[in-house]
Design an enzyme around this catalytic site. Structure first.
Site, short mmCIF file in Angstrom:
data_model
loop_
_atom_site.label_atom_id
_atom_site.label_comp_id
_atom_site.label_asym_id
_atom_site.label_seq_id
_atom_site.Cartn_x
_atom_site.Cartn_y
_atom_site.Cartn_z
N LYS A 54 -2.38 15.11 10.55
CA LYS A 54 -0.97 14.85 10.21
C LYS A 54 -0.09 16.01 10.69
O LYS A 54 0.97 15.81 11.27
CB LYS A 54 -0.82 14.64 8.70
CG LYS A 54 -1.33 13.27 8.26
CD LYS A 54 -1.49 13.14 6.76
CE LYS A 54 -2.14 11.78 6.43
NZ LYS A 54 -2.47 11.64 5.01
N GLN A 98 -1.74 14.91 -0.44
CA GLN A 98 -2.95 14.22 0.01
C GLN A 98 -3.80 13.79 -1.19
O GLN A 98 -4.11 14.60 -2.05
CB GLN A 98 -3.74 15.15 0.94
CG GLN A 98 -4.96 14.52 1.56
CD GLN A 98 -4.63 13.39 2.54
OE1 GLN A 98 -3.73 13.51 3.37
NE2 GLN A 98 -5.34 12.27 2.43
N ASP A 121 5.31 8.75 2.07
CA ASP A 121 4.07 7.96 1.93
C ASP A 121 4.36 6.62 1.26
O ASP A 121 3.54 5.71 1.29
CB ASP A 121 3.08 8.74 1.04
CG ASP A 121 1.79 9.07 1.75
OD1 ASP A 121 1.58 8.54 2.86
OD2 ASP A 121 0.99 9.84 1.20
#
Ligand code: NDP
Length: 295
Positions: A54, A98, A121
């Site tokens: 990422k 995460q 997200d």
């Protein structure tokens, strides 16, 4: 029939280049780069790999990548304090924590604490709600990537019968809502669904997000169906070897489907491309900067 292989790698590269072009325009107009903060708690090997890729994709697009690595024994309070700082930081347009988090931390509390307008997200309850009622927000990157692949393959999706196998909050449910917004007739299947093969046989579009290696077989598919395989499963492939497979029996399904995503090289690359796309969109909204609506 031999199915067309949907090349997620190529589609992701094209999207990343498009984002890169928008980033360059944004930097020229505002004097700053969009910024994505990624928070990793602990040293889970798979999570570390995801965080590294990422960060790389973010920098390659010309954005700022802020990586925060915290030890596995970090308290929930410390993590929430970091989220608060990132929420208040004007150089941060997107925040990603995460998952999974260590057991002492409640994921729902952390995700809910992220400013919904920086939740690139798309996991926060506010963004899940916005998607459900059709308001602009951030949509989870994996289902968004699947939708983009489907639209590139099929064009207008309206009226198509879509079956989504899986009902998780991060893939199955948002996928079903996106397909509904695209005017598909949507069925959501899960572990309690009766006669799953028969349900899948009615689908023009099948999205498999189950986490069971090669579960969806060729004879479950309507000839010509478009198959999106979200699953990532590592299986043994001979002594000391392993390989990645999806939730669909790719070889068999390729004989019946009209088009199908491979694993790897299908949905996976689109997930990261959509993350940097969402970060660009966030930066643009925050600075009232007009970006290509097709992004
Ligand atoms: P979850 O485990 O959260 O959800 C799996 C879903 O599959 C559940 O809704 C479950 O039903 C359903 N299911 C399980 N067994 C069956 C069965 N035998 N028949 C029908 N449905 C079944 O997984 P995720 O949604 O997080 O992920 C799904 C897959 O996608 C995984 O392989 C994961 O690794 C992959 N993935 C890939 C990403 C990418 O970037 N390519 C990103 C995210 C995930 P029930 O609710 O009834 O238990």
């Amino acid at each position: 029939m031999t199915a067309r292989r949907i090349d997620g790698k190529a589609a992701a590269l094209a999207l990343r280049q498009q984002v890169g072009a928008e980033v360059a325009r944004f930097r020229a107009a505002t004097g700053r780069a969009p910024g994505l903060a990624v928070v990793l708690v602990g040293e889970d090997p798979a999570s570390s790999v995801y965080v590294r890729s990422k960060g790389k994709a973010t920098r390659e697009a010309g954005m700022e990548s802020f990586e925060h690595k915290l030890p596995a024994d970090t308290s929930q309070e410390t993590l929430l304090a970091l989220v608060d700082r990132l929420n208040a930081d004007p150089t941060v347009d997107g925040i990603l924590v995460q998952l999974p988090l260590p057991p002492q931390i409640d994921e729902n509390i952390v995700i809910t604490r992220i400013d919904p307008d920086k939740d690139v997200d798309g996991f926060s309850p506010v963004n899940a709600g916005r998607l459900a009622i059709g308001l602009p927000g951030f949509v989870a990157c994996t289902p968004l990537g699947c939708l983009k692949l489907l639209e590139a393959e099929l064009g207008d999706l309206s009226g198509k019968n879509a079956v989504v196998i899986g009902r998780s909050n991060i893939v199955g449910k948002p996928m079903a809502l996106l397909l509904l917004s695209a005017s598909c007739t949507v069925t959501i299947a899960h572990s309690r669904t009766r006669d799953l093969p028969e349900v899948v046989r009615g689908a023009d579009i099948v999205v498999a997000a189950v986490g069971r290696p090669e579960m969806v077989k060729a004879d479950w598919l309507k000839p010509g169906a478009t198959v999106i395989d979200v699953g990532i499963n590592r299986i043994e492939a001979g002594p000391g070897n392993s390989k990645l497979v999806g939730d669909v029996d790719f070889a068999g399904a390729s004989e019946v489907a009209g088009a199908i995503t491979p694993v790897p090289g299908g949905v996976g690359p689109m997930t990261i491309a959509c993350l940097i796309r969402n970060t660009m969109v966030s930066a643009a909204r925050r600075e009232r900067f007009e970006i290509d609506p097709a992004l």
